[in-house]
Design a protein around this motif. Sequence first.
Motif, short mmCIF file in Angstrom:
data_model
loop_
_atom_site.label_atom_id
_atom_site.label_comp_id
_atom_site.label_asym_id
_atom_site.label_seq_id
_atom_site.Cartn_x
_atom_site.Cartn_y
_atom_site.Cartn_z
N GLU A 1 -8.08 -5.40 2.10
CA GLU A 1 -9.38 -6.06 2.02
C GLU A 1 -9.22 -7.45 1.39
N PHE A 2 -9.02 -8.44 2.23
CA PHE A 2 -8.90 -9.82 1.74
C PHE A 2 -9.47 -10.76 2.78
N THR A 3 -9.81 -11.97 2.32
CA THR A 3 -10.34 -12.99 3.22
C THR A 3 -9.59 -14.29 2.99
N CYS A 4 -9.08 -14.87 4.05
CA CYS A 4 -8.36 -16.14 3.93
C CYS A 4 -9.34 -17.27 3.65
N PRO A 5 -8.97 -18.24 2.82
CA PRO A 5 -9.85 -19.38 2.54
C PRO A 5 -10.07 -20.22 3.79
N PRO A 6 -11.22 -20.86 3.91
CA PRO A 6 -11.58 -21.60 5.14
C PRO A 6 -10.68 -22.80 5.43
N PRO B 1 0.82 -1.22 0.00
CA PRO B 1 0.00 0.00 0.00
C PRO B 1 0.85 1.27 0.00
N GLU B 2 1.94 1.28 0.78
CA GLU B 2 2.75 2.49 0.88
C GLU B 2 3.46 2.83 -0.43
N LEU C 1 -8.64 -2.04 -7.37
CA LEU C 1 -7.57 -2.90 -6.89
C LEU C 1 -6.72 -2.15 -5.86
N TYR C 2 -6.36 -0.90 -6.17
CA TYR C 2 -5.55 -0.09 -5.25
C TYR C 2 -6.30 0.14 -3.94
N LYS C 3 -7.60 0.33 -4.03
CA LYS C 3 -8.42 0.54 -2.82
C LYS C 3 -8.40 -0.70 -1.93
N LYS C 4 -8.52 -1.88 -2.54
CA LYS C 4 -8.50 -3.13 -1.78
C LYS C 4 -7.14 -3.34 -1.11
N ILE C 5 -6.07 -3.01 -1.85
CA ILE C 5 -4.72 -3.17 -1.30
C ILE C 5 -4.51 -2.21 -0.14
N SER C 6 -4.88 -0.97 -0.34
CA SER C 6 -4.68 0.07 0.69
C SER C 6 -5.43 -0.25 1.98
N GLY C 7 -6.58 -0.89 1.85
CA GLY C 7 -7.36 -1.24 3.04
C GLY C 7 -7.13 -2.67 3.49
N PRO D 1 -4.90 -12.54 -3.21
CA PRO D 1 -5.71 -11.93 -2.15
C PRO D 1 -6.36 -10.63 -2.61
N PHE D 2 -5.68 -9.91 -3.51
CA PHE D 2 -6.20 -8.63 -4.02
C PHE D 2 -6.27 -8.71 -5.53
N ASP D 3 -7.48 -8.64 -6.05
CA ASP D 3 -7.64 -8.74 -7.50
C ASP D 3 -8.91 -8.01 -7.93
N ASP D 4 -8.78 -7.21 -8.98
CA ASP D 4 -9.93 -6.50 -9.52
C ASP D 4 -9.57 -5.99 -10.91
N PRO D 5 -10.46 -6.15 -11.90
CA PRO D 5 -10.14 -5.67 -13.25
C PRO D 5 -9.96 -4.16 -13.32
#
Length: 440
Positions: free
Chosen positions: A230-235, A182-183, A222-228, A213-217
Amino acid sequence: MSQPKIKRRVGKYEVGRTIGEGTFAKVKFARNSETGEPVALKILDKEKVLKHKMAEQIRREIATMKLIKHPNVVQLYEVMGSKTKIYIVLEFVTGGELFDKIVNHGRMSENEARRYFQQLINAVDYCHSRGVYHRDLKPENLLLDTYGNLKVSDFGLSALSQQVRDDGLLHTTCGTPNYVAPEVLNDRGYDGVTADLWSCGVILFVLVAGYLPFDDPNLMNLYKKISGAEFTCPPWLSFSARKFISRILDPNPVTRITIAEILSDEWFKVDYKPPVFIEKAETSLDDVEAVFKDCENHHVTEKKEQQPTSMNAFKLISMSKGLNLENLFEDQGFKRETRFTSKSSANEIINKIEEAAKPLGFDVQKKNYKMRLANVKAGRKGNLNVSTEIFQVAPSLHMVEVRKARGDTLEFHKFYKNLSTCLEDVVWKTEDDMQTQETK
């Protein structure tokens, strides 16, 4: 009949196919002609290096990389320079990319992923301790050797244009978006250590999850997800693995886990084996200095050589019967040409013919695996001239054609009889030839 192949040489290295290409460099497969060892030859254009004012940065990083000898980092052997190019000779790793392993086999078990991640951290920690930051860590830059051990490639050479400013931070946004910290995206400067660790965390996630973990077309999303973060680990991940990944993928570089904390983490420590290797302090940097001072005395020789023309193997073998002098006779008299096959190299055959012809009074001219032998003394029909040409049947088999170009045919036959005696050790004898010799 196909045209002669062009073989390129740089110093002692025979250069082959292109195996990688980037903005500033091209990587080719090469082989050390003295030892037979395969290497990767990274070729940088001097004009581009100077245009982007990268010379000092590249010189410093190459010098550092040459001193880095770690089992999980691709080794840099030597540096060479010509008038227009910089050649970096690197270890050639044969096991392919870690990325291909994920694509072909999907996600890994935690145990397998942990082994690769441990090797990655070993390499990253070692290089960071020497002031070298990768800035583009991703599975495509992680290679595997024959034994399945991880090798980080391009460490310190992948982001050559980045400069550390007076504040001690890097300021150029680089790397592959999905793996970038993010930085790095906020353009306020970043620490190469913490940024590399973030990328390591993304790599670990991909290994155990099989997806990013972070992916968006949309790049902004994508940058917003990385900066925050925003990811979820698989169960299917264990609690300790999820907790560990969350500590690495902390969007705040100040509170992000450090390498010291990684080494003491319970999930990481399972079956951990610290790398065992001996550092050699006597590594010379003379070649690096010579390249960047552009010393003409140290310029490497670049040349292109033609390889022998290729011909159909079955046709050639049927045409050739070793050094049997009966090949020179016809019902009407003497033939004006003959052929023999050899398992020696083309250059060795040429040298042998030259060594045999000169004492017989012949002047020798050579070009592109063809030879012209001219007798300095005139015979019955003027000076005897003999032409020879080498054809490649297979990588380790050549056919040599010896032909009278001018002069008396009988004198040609006598010459060939003397020549054949000198060439017995380079001629390939078939089983039939051996049996014929034994019965005589």
